[in-house]
Scaffold this motif. Structure first.
Motif, mmCIF file in Angstrom:
data_model
loop_
_atom_site.group_PDB
_atom_site.id
_atom_site.type_symbol
_atom_site.label_atom_id
_atom_site.label_comp_id
_atom_site.label_asym_id
_atom_site.label_seq_id
_atom_site.Cartn_x
_atom_site.Cartn_y
_atom_site.Cartn_z
ATOM 1 N N LEU A 123 6.139 19.999 -1.107
ATOM 2 C CA LEU A 123 5.363 18.973 -0.452
ATOM 3 C C LEU A 123 4.696 17.959 -1.443
ATOM 4 O O LEU A 123 4.368 16.906 -1.170
ATOM 5 N N ALA A 124 4.461 18.689 -2.784
ATOM 6 C CA ALA A 124 3.633 17.766 -3.764
ATOM 7 C C ALA A 124 4.713 17.316 -4.488
ATOM 8 O O ALA A 124 4.784 16.562 -5.465
ATOM 9 N N ARG A 125 6.123 17.174 -3.889
ATOM 10 C CA ARG A 125 7.091 16.487 -4.886
ATOM 11 C C ARG A 125 7.600 17.250 -5.846
ATOM 12 O O ARG A 125 7.776 16.119 -7.073
ATOM 13 N N LYS A 126 7.087 18.436 -6.223
ATOM 14 C CA LYS A 126 7.788 18.701 -7.572
ATOM 15 C C LYS A 126 9.075 19.522 -7.677
ATOM 16 O O LYS A 126 9.634 19.736 -8.791
ATOM 17 N N LEU A 127 9.638 19.613 -6.436
ATOM 18 C CA LEU A 127 11.172 20.006 -6.543
ATOM 19 C C LEU A 127 11.847 19.524 -5.211
ATOM 20 O O LEU A 127 11.074 19.232 -4.345
ATOM 21 N N SER A 128 13.140 19.647 -5.578
ATOM 22 C CA SER A 128 13.905 18.641 -4.182
ATOM 23 C C SER A 128 14.098 19.698 -3.213
ATOM 24 O O SER A 128 13.761 20.938 -2.859
ATOM 25 N N LEU A 129 14.551 19.198 -1.796
ATOM 26 C CA LEU A 129 14.630 19.894 -0.911
ATOM 27 C C LEU A 129 15.542 20.996 -1.025
ATOM 28 O O LEU A 129 15.678 22.253 -0.622
ATOM 29 N N THR A 130 16.889 20.516 -1.526
ATOM 30 C CA THR A 130 17.846 21.572 -1.865
ATOM 31 C C THR A 130 17.496 22.933 -2.616
ATOM 32 O O THR A 130 17.923 23.957 -2.240
ATOM 33 N N ALA A 267 0.150 24.039 2.554
ATOM 34 C CA ALA A 267 0.206 22.643 2.880
ATOM 35 C C ALA A 267 -1.376 22.242 2.765
ATOM 36 O O ALA A 267 -1.461 21.117 2.167
ATOM 37 N N LEU A 268 -2.317 22.827 2.942
ATOM 38 C CA LEU A 268 -3.667 22.737 2.582
ATOM 39 C C LEU A 268 -3.976 22.452 1.266
ATOM 40 O O LEU A 268 -4.672 21.454 0.858
ATOM 41 N N ALA A 269 -3.359 23.372 0.545
ATOM 42 C CA ALA A 269 -3.813 23.464 -0.969
ATOM 43 C C ALA A 269 -3.041 22.024 -1.753
ATOM 44 O O ALA A 269 -3.669 21.570 -2.518
ATOM 45 N N ALA A 270 -1.690 22.019 -1.246
ATOM 46 C CA ALA A 270 -0.854 20.775 -1.719
ATOM 47 C C ALA A 270 -1.828 19.619 -1.456
ATOM 48 O O ALA A 270 -2.177 18.607 -2.253
ATOM 49 N N LEU A 271 -2.435 19.319 -0.034
ATOM 50 C CA LEU A 271 -3.245 18.241 0.277
ATOM 51 C C LEU A 271 -4.484 18.111 -0.654
ATOM 52 O O LEU A 271 -4.624 16.882 -1.158
ATOM 53 N N TYR A 272 -4.968 19.027 -0.767
ATOM 54 C CA TYR A 272 -6.420 19.074 -1.587
ATOM 55 C C TYR A 272 -6.055 18.806 -3.149
ATOM 56 O O TYR A 272 -6.717 17.851 -3.530
ATOM 57 N N HIS A 273 -5.106 19.414 -3.522
ATOM 58 C CA HIS A 273 -4.715 18.884 -5.206
ATOM 59 C C HIS A 273 -4.377 17.577 -5.247
ATOM 60 O O HIS A 273 -4.809 17.152 -6.234
ATOM 61 N N VAL A 274 -3.306 17.260 -4.540
ATOM 62 C CA VAL A 274 -2.742 16.026 -4.689
ATOM 63 C C VAL A 274 -3.720 14.682 -4.291
ATOM 64 O O VAL A 274 -3.910 13.770 -5.045
ATOM 65 N N ILE A 275 -4.216 14.962 -2.922
ATOM 66 C CA ILE A 275 -5.214 13.814 -2.687
ATOM 67 C C ILE A 275 -6.507 13.873 -3.346
ATOM 68 O O ILE A 275 -7.066 12.838 -3.614
ATOM 69 N N VAL A 276 -7.412 15.260 -3.109
ATOM 70 C CA VAL A 276 -8.812 14.887 -3.645
ATOM 71 C C VAL A 276 -8.730 15.268 -5.079
ATOM 72 O O VAL A 276 -9.494 14.086 -5.814
ATOM 73 N N ILE A 280 -3.580 11.227 -6.560
ATOM 74 C CA ILE A 280 -2.179 10.524 -7.110
ATOM 75 C C ILE A 280 -1.764 9.322 -6.185
ATOM 76 O O ILE A 280 -1.372 8.210 -6.729
ATOM 77 N N PRO A 281 -1.959 9.412 -5.009
ATOM 78 C CA PRO A 281 -1.571 8.198 -4.038
ATOM 79 C C PRO A 281 -2.195 7.027 -4.569
ATOM 80 O O PRO A 281 -1.739 6.108 -4.488
ATOM 81 N N PHE A 282 -3.481 7.000 -4.554
ATOM 82 C CA PHE A 282 -4.644 5.833 -5.024
ATOM 83 C C PHE A 282 -4.204 5.478 -6.210
ATOM 84 O O PHE A 282 -4.151 4.400 -6.514
ATOM 85 N N LYS A 283 -3.652 6.315 -7.443
ATOM 86 C CA LYS A 283 -3.246 5.872 -8.541
ATOM 87 C C LYS A 283 -1.939 5.064 -8.534
ATOM 88 O O LYS A 283 -1.796 4.118 -9.310
ATOM 89 N N SER A 284 -1.185 5.658 -7.742
ATOM 90 C CA SER A 284 0.112 4.848 -7.704
ATOM 91 C C SER A 284 -0.152 3.351 -7.327
ATOM 92 O O SER A 284 0.706 2.559 -7.600
ATOM 93 N N ARG A 285 -0.957 3.490 -6.254
ATOM 94 C CA ARG A 285 -1.073 2.085 -5.645
ATOM 95 C C ARG A 285 -1.822 0.911 -6.785
ATOM 96 O O ARG A 285 -1.439 -0.105 -6.759
ATOM 97 N N SER A 286 -2.650 1.347 -7.371
ATOM 98 C CA SER A 286 -3.351 0.667 -8.430
ATOM 99 C C SER A 286 -2.625 0.371 -9.573
ATOM 100 O O SER A 286 -1.497 0.879 -10.092
#
Lengths: 286, 289
Positions: A123-130, A267-276, A280-286
């Protein structure tokens, strides 16, 4: 040289950086956030490191269940708890084994040994689906084989003593069991994220010697807390392996809790780490 | 200018480390940064997880060893397991949040660092509030999962045990918190960092171990507070008269212990007062010249 180094990084594949190397020189930071892994990376199927990683996950999960379920069997069959390593010993078996195995396989496959960890990192995009699917399949197969060997050692006792399968204990509702699995897996996957974080690595002067220890401790601690409730799953492969080899109704009745709970927690842990924490999403934008 | 000053100071001292300047007590610019709010959130989540795992372990221990309910001796993780739960949890949470918020997870630690001018007043108060809220939510989760067991087995609340008087309880909390906060100061000391070749990977481990060892020693006396948020969270959710009657012990003791640790580390071990005196002398010297 760059390619070779790339090939053995945690969760990475053999292909080089997508960002130009020169960009690191332009930043005042001592670390660089790795780019998101693509959903599909067909080329990695042709790389031995990909298949080796899956084999490593299989062997690690096999050893994990062999040691832990055998420890559980030892405690269950002893005349009284005081004559065995006890519940705390079981918790140490789980946590200590994760520590040792993560240490051994971190450089090979990222040392997941747990479908929930794989899911969280995916979920944190660290590895591919395959790769994620391949790892999860290998983890489940390894778990089944590990529990199978334990049964092979003592078939009758294994069936009589519950087979180390996860079930929700008397006095607890399914909701309580689910909640315990969610939060327990959150603790584990959040610790994994912290231990493997690029910024964390930089903080440690790129000497990651301690990373497996808090992960092992997280598993140990969650077992201390939730063994009375569910026997502690927080690892769907572990729960599946024991359930398949034990193969009784009561193990299957509650089995969904040990997939839904861990995956939600991850999923919650991924969300907490990546978003809070990393924003990362906010950094990508700026 | 700042970098030049630092460079000059470094070259003059010949040391491999530099003590960070004291944080202004009333620093408010940090309120505009996300890193401040992220740190507060991290303290909340960390304290929530800390209380959830530890109180769940305590309730599990009591329910599994209850002879009347079919339990037995050795049927749980034992008091040793409870101590590991507290110490181990502090270890992994400090490890996870050290780079985010400094990994306090304890109002006493925050208070000690505030006295040593390492955090501003705004940050200190915000952390303490977040820690108390996180603790309350963590214990609340435990109660939600098993309200019958929770109420029957004491709610994981800190209370002075029979056979010990108030003075002993306060003393145990003071010394216990001194051990913890003193370890925190040592683990985060720039001089210590230089000694470790600037690789701080081991810092969380002695902090976790100090919590573990204090629990080994003082669980029989007070159930071991040494963390006002932990005691507060359990008292709020359990809401029992004796838990509230004894609550002051678990704030006065830890805060006194933290203050003593801050004084000991800053003024005895690091000789802060002597450095201040030296600074004054050098200024006088400049005046003469």
């Amino acid at each position: 040289m760059e390619g070779k180094e790339e090939d053995v990084r945690v969760g990475a594949n053999k292909f080089p950086e997508r960002q130009p190397i020169g960009t690191s020189a332009q930043s005042d930071k001592d670390y660089k956030e790795p780019p998101p892994a693509p959903l599909f990376e067909p080329g990695e199927l042709a790389s031995w490191s990909f298949w080796r990683a899956g084999i490593a996950e299989f062997i690690a999960t096999f050893l994990f269940l062999y040691i832990t379920v055998l420890t559980v069997m030892g405690v269950k069959r002893s005349p009284n708890m005081c004559a065995s390593v006890g519940i705390q010993g079981i918790a140490w078996a789980f946590g200590g084994m994760i520590f040792a195995l993560v240490y051994c396989t971190a450089g090979i496959s990222g040392g997941h040994i747990n479908p929930a960890v794989t899911f969280g990192l995916f979920l944190a995009r660290k590895l591919s689906l395959t790769r994620a699917v391949y790892y999860i399949v290998m983890q489940c197969l390894g778990a089944i084989c590990g529990a199978g060997v334990v049964k092979g050692f003592q078939p009758k006792q294994y069936q009589a003593l519950g087979g180390g399968a996860n079930t929700i204990a008397h006095g607890y509702t399914k909701g309580s069991g689910l909640g315990a699995e969610i939060i327990g897996t959150f603790v584990l996957v959040y610790t994994v994220f912290s231990a493997t974080d690029a910024k964390r690595n930089a903080r440690d002067s790129h000497v990651p010697i301690l990373a497996p220890l808090p992960i092992g401790f997280a598993v140990f601690l969650v077992h201390l807390a939730t063994i009375p409730i569910t026997g502690t799953g927080i690892n769907p492969a572990r729960s599946l392996g024991a359930a398949i080899i034990f193969n009784k109704d009561n193990a299957w009745d509650d089995h969904w809790v040990f997939w839904v709970g861990p995956f939600i927690g991850a999923a919650l842990a991924a969300l907490y780490h990546v978003i809070v924490i990393r924003a990362i999403p906010f950094k990508s934008r700026s | 200018m700042t970098k030049d000053e630092l460079t000059e100071e470094e070259s003059l001292s010949g040391k491999d480390y530099l003590d960070p300047p004291p944080v202004k007590t009333f620093e408010v610019r940090e309120l505009k940064k996300w890193s401040f709010y992220r740190a507060v959130i991290a303290e909340f989540i960390a304290t929530l997880l800390f209380l959830y795992v530890t109180v769940l372990t305590v309730i599990g221990f009591k329910s599994q060893t209850d002879i009347n309910a079919g339990g037995g001796a050795c049927a749980s993780v034992g008091l040793l397991g409870i101590s590991w739960a507290f110490g181990g949890m502090i270890f992994i949470l400090v490890y996870c949040t050290a780079g985010i918020s400094g990994g306090h997870i304890n109002p006493a630690v925050t208070f000690g660092l505030f006295l040593a001018s390492k955090v501003s007043l705004v940050r200190a108060v915000s952390y303490m509030v977040a820690q108390c809220l996180g603790a309350t939510c963590g214990v609340g989760l435990v109660k939600v999962f098993q309200s019958t067991y929770y109420n029957r087995y004491g709610g994981g609340a800190n209370m002075l045990s029979d056979g010990y008087n108030v003075g002993v309880g306060v003393g145990a909390e003071i010394i216990g918190t001194f051990v913890l906060v003193y370890t925190v100061f040592s683990a985060t000391d720039p001089k210590r960092n230089a000694r470790d070749s600037h690789i701080p990977v081991l810092a969380p481990l002695p902090i976790g171990f100090s919590v573990f060892m204090v629990h080994l020693a003082t669980i029989p006396i007070t159930g071991t507070g040494i963390n006002p948020a932990r005691s507060f969270g359990a008292a709020v959710i359990y809401n029992n008269q004796k838990a509230w009657d004894d609550q002051w012990i678990f704030w006065v003791g830890p805060f006194v212990g933290a203050a003593i640790a801050a004084f000991y580390h800053q003024f005895v071990l690091r000789a802060g007062a002597m450095k201040a005196y030296g600074s004054v002398r050098s200024q006088l010297h400049e005046l003469h010249a």
